[in-house]
Write a protein that holds these residues in place. Structure first.
Motif, PDB file in Angstrom:
ATOM      1  N   ARG A   1       5.204   1.989   9.109  1.00  0.00           N
ATOM      2  CA  ARG A   1       4.555   0.683   8.917  1.00  0.00           C
ATOM      3  C   ARG A   1       5.593  -0.397   8.646  1.00  0.00           C
ATOM      4  NH1 ARG A   1       0.914   3.741   6.184  1.00  0.00           N
ATOM      5  NH2 ARG A   1       1.784   3.215   4.154  1.00  0.00           N
TER       6      ARG A   1
ATOM      7  N   VAL B   1       9.592   2.510  -3.655  1.00  0.00           N
ATOM      8  CA  VAL B   1       9.271   1.364  -2.799  1.00  0.00           C
ATOM      9  C   VAL B   1       9.015   0.136  -3.662  1.00  0.00           C
ATOM     10  CG1 VAL B   1       7.544   0.415  -1.215  1.00  0.00           C
ATOM     11  CG2 VAL B   1       8.413   2.737  -0.880  1.00  0.00           C
TER      12      VAL B   1
ATOM     13  N   ASP C   1       4.641   9.329   3.364  1.00  0.00           N
ATOM     14  CA  ASP C   1       5.922   8.624   3.249  1.00  0.00           C
ATOM     15  C   ASP C   1       6.426   8.191   4.623  1.00  0.00           C
ATOM     16  OD1 ASP C   1       5.961   9.211   0.460  1.00  0.00           O
ATOM     17  OD2 ASP C   1       6.739  11.203   0.938  1.00  0.00           O
TER      18      ASP C   1
ATOM     19  N   ALA D   1       4.496   5.289   5.852  1.00  0.00           N
ATOM     20  CA  ALA D   1       4.933   4.050   5.201  1.00  0.00           C
ATOM     21  C   ALA D   1       6.216   3.520   5.839  1.00  0.00           C
ATOM     22  CB  ALA D   1       5.127   4.282   3.704  1.00  0.00           C
TER      23      ALA D   1
ATOM     24  N   GLU E   1       6.358   5.998  -4.009  1.00  0.00           N
ATOM     25  CA  GLU E   1       5.691   4.709  -4.240  1.00  0.00           C
ATOM     26  C   GLU E   1       6.450   3.896  -5.287  1.00  0.00           C
ATOM     27  OE1 GLU E   1       3.097   3.282  -2.665  1.00  0.00           O
ATOM     28  OE2 GLU E   1       3.141   4.981  -1.281  1.00  0.00           O
TER      29      GLU E   1
END
Length: 141
Positions: free
Chosen positions: A51, A118, A45, A48, A115
């Motif tokens: 990123r 997101v 997480d 992510a 996920e």
């Protein structure tokens, strides 16, 4: 004086109550084993988040925060845990998307899969063959 009752019916009612109580007790035991809170953000997480913070789509304030994290001034775990909540740069970055972040944070704390959270935050695109605008988000309706 004796009370007139149907012994077989009374025994059946007591057996039914006992069976229901056993079911309730088993359900309570199963519920006590369920974790009510998310364990927090894991390494995937946080990766992510990093990123996205370093992506072209990130707001400038979040990119500034990502540069500080990359320089080692603080970590994404510091930000996610709230340890860096008093930092002005963290506050600026959070203000850029606080409503969305609050919804996402609440969903993750409630145990939603990060996920899925997101994905729910990504804009939905209408195909060219459909009537309507070429781009819209789900909440635009």
């Amino acid at each position: 004086m004796t009370f007139p009752y149907d012994r077989a019916r009374l025994d059946a009612l007591v057996a039914d109550v006992d069976a229901r109580l056993a079911t309730v007790e088993e359900t309570a035991r199963a519920a006590s084993r369920v974790r009510m809170r998310s364990p927090g953000l894991g390494a995937a997480d946080l990766a992510a988040i990093s990123r996205f913070a370093n992506s072209p789509d990130a707001p400038r304030e979040l990119k500034d925060l990502a540069r500080r994290v990359d320089a080692g001034e603080l970590s994404w775990r510091d930000v996610a845990s709230g340890r860096a909540a008093d930092d002005e740069g963290v506050q600026r970055a959070l203000r850029t998307g606080v409503p969305d972040l609050r919804r996402a944070y609440a969903a993750i704390r409630e145990g939603e899969d990060p996920e899925d959270v997101v994905e729910a935050g990504r804009p939905r695109v209408v195909g060219d063959d459909e009537d309507g605008p070429s781009r819209f988000t789900e909440d635009a309706w």
